[in-house]
Design a protein around this motif. Sequence first.
Motif, mmCIF file in Angstrom:
data_model
loop_
_atom_site.group_PDB
_atom_site.id
_atom_site.type_symbol
_atom_site.label_atom_id
_atom_site.label_comp_id
_atom_site.label_asym_id
_atom_site.label_seq_id
_atom_site.Cartn_x
_atom_site.Cartn_y
_atom_site.Cartn_z
ATOM 1 N N PRO A 3 0.842 -1.199 0.000
ATOM 2 C CA PRO A 3 0.000 0.000 0.000
ATOM 3 C C PRO A 3 0.878 1.250 0.000
ATOM 4 C CG PRO A 3 0.027 -0.994 2.180
ATOM 5 C CD PRO A 3 0.790 -1.925 1.270
ATOM 6 N N ARG A 4 0.281 2.347 -0.447
ATOM 7 C CA ARG A 4 1.039 3.603 -0.474
ATOM 8 C C ARG A 4 0.453 4.628 0.478
ATOM 9 N NH1 ARG A 4 2.983 4.851 -6.673
ATOM 10 N NH2 ARG A 4 3.756 2.744 -7.027
ATOM 11 N N LEU A 5 1.349 5.441 0.980
ATOM 12 C CA LEU A 5 0.977 6.558 1.837
ATOM 13 C C LEU A 5 1.538 7.807 1.162
ATOM 14 C CD1 LEU A 5 0.077 7.861 4.506
ATOM 15 C CD2 LEU A 5 2.228 7.081 5.521
ATOM 16 N N VAL A 6 0.649 8.705 0.745
ATOM 17 C CA VAL A 6 1.072 9.910 0.028
ATOM 18 C C VAL A 6 1.071 11.091 0.996
ATOM 19 C CG1 VAL A 6 0.520 11.488 -1.873
ATOM 20 C CG2 VAL A 6 0.138 9.022 -2.143
ATOM 21 N N LEU A 7 2.174 11.825 1.029
ATOM 22 C CA LEU A 7 2.282 13.003 1.895
ATOM 23 C C LEU A 7 2.194 14.255 1.027
ATOM 24 C CD1 LEU A 7 5.326 11.855 4.102
ATOM 25 C CD2 LEU A 7 2.907 11.219 4.308
ATOM 26 N N PHE A 8 1.083 14.987 1.154
ATOM 27 C CA PHE A 8 0.848 16.173 0.333
ATOM 28 C C PHE A 8 0.809 17.390 1.246
ATOM 29 C CE2 PHE A 8 -2.466 18.632 -2.338
ATOM 30 C CZ PHE A 8 -1.491 19.181 -3.164
ATOM 31 N N GLY A 9 1.643 18.372 0.938
ATOM 32 C CA GLY A 9 1.648 19.550 1.796
ATOM 33 C C GLY A 9 2.663 20.579 1.338
ATOM 34 N N ASP A 10 3.017 21.479 2.255
ATOM 35 C CA ASP A 10 3.934 22.578 1.947
ATOM 36 C C ASP A 10 5.358 22.223 2.383
ATOM 37 O OD1 ASP A 10 3.869 22.918 4.739
ATOM 38 O OD2 ASP A 10 2.222 24.352 4.608
ATOM 39 N N SER A 11 6.123 23.220 2.819
ATOM 40 C CA SER A 11 7.534 22.956 3.141
ATOM 41 C C SER A 11 7.698 21.974 4.302
ATOM 42 C CB SER A 11 8.261 24.266 3.480
ATOM 43 O OG SER A 11 7.599 24.947 4.521
ATOM 44 N N ILE A 12 6.724 21.951 5.218
ATOM 45 C CA ILE A 12 6.879 21.048 6.370
ATOM 46 C C ILE A 12 6.744 19.596 5.896
ATOM 47 C CG2 ILE A 12 6.124 20.537 8.726
ATOM 48 C CD1 ILE A 12 4.972 23.373 8.857
ATOM 49 N N THR A 13 6.090 19.417 4.766
ATOM 50 C CA THR A 13 6.064 18.099 4.131
ATOM 51 C C THR A 13 7.306 17.913 3.254
ATOM 52 O OG1 THR A 13 3.642 18.003 4.200
ATOM 53 C CG2 THR A 13 4.734 16.600 2.595
ATOM 54 N N GLU A 14 7.631 18.935 2.444
ATOM 55 C CA GLU A 14 8.791 18.802 1.540
ATOM 56 C C GLU A 14 10.070 18.487 2.317
ATOM 57 O OE1 GLU A 14 9.252 21.678 -1.694
ATOM 58 O OE2 GLU A 14 11.416 21.467 -1.606
ATOM 59 N N GLN A 15 10.203 19.076 3.508
ATOM 60 C CA GLN A 15 11.425 18.881 4.307
ATOM 61 C C GLN A 15 11.346 17.663 5.228
ATOM 62 O OE1 GLN A 15 11.956 22.616 6.384
ATOM 63 N NE2 GLN A 15 12.031 23.799 4.491
ATOM 64 N N SER A 16 10.319 16.849 5.055
ATOM 65 C CA SER A 16 10.076 15.787 6.038
ATOM 66 C C SER A 16 11.014 14.592 5.906
ATOM 67 C CB SER A 16 8.617 15.327 5.967
ATOM 68 O OG SER A 16 8.363 14.629 4.762
ATOM 69 N N PHE A 17 11.935 14.637 4.929
ATOM 70 C CA PHE A 17 12.939 13.574 4.834
ATOM 71 C C PHE A 17 14.317 14.061 5.269
ATOM 72 C CE2 PHE A 17 10.987 9.752 2.975
ATOM 73 C CZ PHE A 17 9.691 10.238 2.854
#
Lengths: 239, 239
Positions: A3-17
Amino acid sequence: MRPRLVLFGDSITEQSFQPGGWGAALADRFARKADVVLRGFSGYNTRWALKVLPRAMEGAAAAAADPAAVTVFFGANDASLPDRVQAHQNVPLDEYRTNLRAICAYFKEQWPSAAIILITPPPIHEPARIRDIYGDDDPSRQPERTNEAAGSYAQACITVGKELGHPVIDIWTKMQEFPDWQTCALSDGLHFTPTGNKILFDEVVKTLASIGFSQERLPSDLPLYHEIDPKDPMKALGA
Amino acid sequence: MRPRLVLFGDSITEQSFQPGGWGAALADRFARKADVVLRGFSGYNTRWALKVLPRAMEGAAAAAADPAAVTVFFGANDASLPDRVQAHQNVPLDEYRTNLRAICAYFKEQWPSAAIILITPPPIHEPARIRDIYGDDDPSRQPERTNEAAGSYAQACITVGKELGHPVIDIWTKMQEFPDWQTCALSDGLHFTPTGNKILFDEVVKTLASIGFSQERLPSDLPLYHEIDPKDPMKALGA
């Protein structure tokens, strides 16, 4: 298939790795169970996100199956004050609600079986925002975001979640329950430290578990090492 | 659609999204440019990997396009000594070569346009392996892996890469160029510390750049924040 989990958002998502990030922590937790897909867009508000949504999701889902869940984490930029330096990111509260509803409707239509998890904007530490933008603590300066405004958008996000029946992570409230959240959880009054990331990660894990997406309930992709018999390794592997 | 980078390997790949991990660092570096897909299988050697390969890759590629690149990082388990406690993970050197060739052939057939990047097994710090397995420094104990054996498998991996024309990251040699690599780069004589992860990350980034997969050359997915005109934000977004 995983299954997939998609993370959609702004910089707090973009920087989450980044090191200690909540996205990487999810990918690690579900390393043998699910694929985590990153769709973070720094600086974006719900108006911009809605505009690019179909393009943003290219390749996010497999051809054969809806993602299991998608996190929708916007509002930190929408809540930029309309009369301060980041005015062009501001989205009025009513439009924020409308945009969130439209984003949810899009996912509901595209991926009917995917769980939609809303995340409110985080709290704001205003002195750190002034330092981040102006480089000093000049008391004559005013921050481009306030905690109070972020709180209004958080409340709007909660309202939309209730109205549509989607789980909501109220990170605005949750984070403020932690002592010294202003500096422990936030690095610049807006983005997350590893501690802040951990707070969100724990909430996402709890919410995912509430919809049946958990380490305990998801099967592992292929036999785990301890399930492989040293005397006959190929047996477990389907030889 | 974003290109994909598939990471296929054993525990050093499976754990690559832990804090400081090389997989998470790649996902962060290419956060707006590529999707990183994790396919790490702790404890697996090339024999087991080859057996499960088609199942392991389910969902790893998009329907419409081959991944841009796949890293193949096995050998640490193959090189377990055949007369010690992890004997069931051992794969003889000749078979390791044959299996690596077969794994590459599979990717070449399935994803003709994907670059295949081989990574050698890492060096081994034997005293730390004894401590990890037996919990003490008892000099009468013997490690289940040796640096010399790992070096032979690294050499075999390099040979296969040259033979097939695939780039090879010789992490066995590279890591040993760093002072105190035994404890700075390795946490238990085998797996990577954040420093060890950084060494591998840098090598992967260099190798990816050599095949045209770099931050500079890959386009960003949707306009970056600084490309959006504050006076007319929707223009850049295709409104």
